[in-house]
Design a protein around this motif. Structure first.
Motif, mmCIF file in Angstrom:
data_model
loop_
_atom_site.group_PDB
_atom_site.id
_atom_site.type_symbol
_atom_site.label_atom_id
_atom_site.label_comp_id
_atom_site.label_asym_id
_atom_site.label_seq_id
_atom_site.Cartn_x
_atom_site.Cartn_y
_atom_site.Cartn_z
ATOM 1 N N VAL A 205 0.840 -1.198 0.000
ATOM 2 C CA VAL A 205 0.000 0.000 0.000
ATOM 3 C C VAL A 205 0.878 1.252 0.000
ATOM 4 C CG1 VAL A 205 -1.632 1.368 1.371
ATOM 5 C CG2 VAL A 205 -2.018 -1.073 1.051
ATOM 6 N N ILE A 206 1.915 1.267 0.816
ATOM 7 C CA ILE A 206 2.837 2.407 0.854
ATOM 8 C C ILE A 206 3.457 2.617 -0.524
ATOM 9 C CG2 ILE A 206 5.031 3.251 1.795
ATOM 10 C CD1 ILE A 206 4.272 1.685 4.407
ATOM 11 N N ASN B 112 10.911 7.666 -5.294
ATOM 12 C CA ASN B 112 9.835 8.019 -4.376
ATOM 13 C C ASN B 112 9.386 6.819 -3.539
ATOM 14 O OD1 ASN B 112 8.259 10.261 -3.464
ATOM 15 N ND2 ASN B 112 6.469 9.347 -4.439
ATOM 16 N N VAL B 113 9.275 5.658 -4.179
ATOM 17 C CA VAL B 113 8.859 4.446 -3.462
ATOM 18 C C VAL B 113 9.915 4.048 -2.435
ATOM 19 C CG1 VAL B 113 8.409 1.976 -3.718
ATOM 20 C CG2 VAL B 113 7.309 3.605 -5.257
ATOM 21 N N SER C 235 11.456 5.101 4.909
ATOM 22 C CA SER C 235 11.188 6.016 6.024
ATOM 23 C C SER C 235 10.018 5.546 6.894
ATOM 24 C CB SER C 235 10.933 7.433 5.508
ATOM 25 O OG SER C 235 9.727 7.495 4.796
ATOM 26 N N MET C 236 9.024 4.910 6.284
ATOM 27 C CA MET C 236 7.848 4.506 7.052
ATOM 28 C C MET C 236 7.996 3.152 7.738
ATOM 29 S SD MET C 236 4.766 5.868 4.636
ATOM 30 C CE MET C 236 3.491 5.530 5.830
ATOM 31 N N LEU D 129 12.552 -0.720 6.766
ATOM 32 C CA LEU D 129 13.124 -1.793 5.945
ATOM 33 C C LEU D 129 14.053 -1.189 4.900
ATOM 34 C CD1 LEU D 129 9.877 -3.835 5.260
ATOM 35 C CD2 LEU D 129 11.782 -4.561 6.694
ATOM 36 N N LYS D 130 15.099 -1.913 4.546
ATOM 37 C CA LYS D 130 15.983 -1.492 3.464
ATOM 38 C C LYS D 130 15.422 -2.045 2.157
ATOM 39 C CE LYS D 130 20.786 -1.892 1.859
ATOM 40 N NZ LYS D 130 20.655 -0.779 0.995
ATOM 41 N N VAL D 131 15.174 -1.155 1.208
ATOM 42 C CA VAL D 131 14.670 -1.566 -0.102
ATOM 43 C C VAL D 131 15.872 -1.925 -0.960
ATOM 44 C CG1 VAL D 131 13.382 -0.870 -2.148
ATOM 45 C CG2 VAL D 131 12.637 -0.098 0.107
#
Length: 130
Positions: free
Chosen positions: A24-25, A93-94, A100-101, A104-106
């Protein structure tokens, strides 16, 4: 717990963020980018929308580990945009929003452009898919 009510050294807590929360984020962050007409959720998502159930996580596949996550985003872009630039802005942006929310490291964001929207004024108009 120790007798005074404080957590003991042997106790530890963990937080597990559900895949749907990350999806969702990511979906919201992706659709904030100019040039993105919407997310492509496929047949199942389309059927759910026709039944009045809006899926905020549509168009996103997520793999969440304990500290890292990888995402696949399926986008519909507006006609006339430079797709590589839009894809890069979506990735940035994702990544920023998810990290930040959730903390987790993307590690990976794969962009799949599934279609072109011919009407940039109204994002709910007809979408042309390959």
């Amino acid at each position: 717990m120790t007798p005074d009510g404080a957590p003991g050294a042997e106790e530890s807590a963990s937080v597990r963020i559900a895949d749907d929360v990350v999806a969702v984020i990511a979906s919201i962050a992706a659709t904030e980018v100019e040039g993105v007409a919407g997310m492509s959720g496929g047949l199942v998502s389309g059927m759910a929308e026709m039944l009045g159930k809006k899926q905020l996580s549509k168009g996103v596949k997520v793999q969440v580990g304990e500290k890292e996550c990888a995402l696949d985003l399926f986008l519909v872009v507006e006609y006339g945009v430079r797709i590589p630039e839009v894809a890069q802005r979506v990735q940035e942006n994702v990544k920023r929003a998810v990290e930040s929310m959730t903390g987790l490291k993307v590690v990976e964001i794969n962009i799949h452009v599934q279609g072109i929207s011919m009407h940039s004024e109204d994002r709910t108009d007809e979408v042309k898919v390959r």
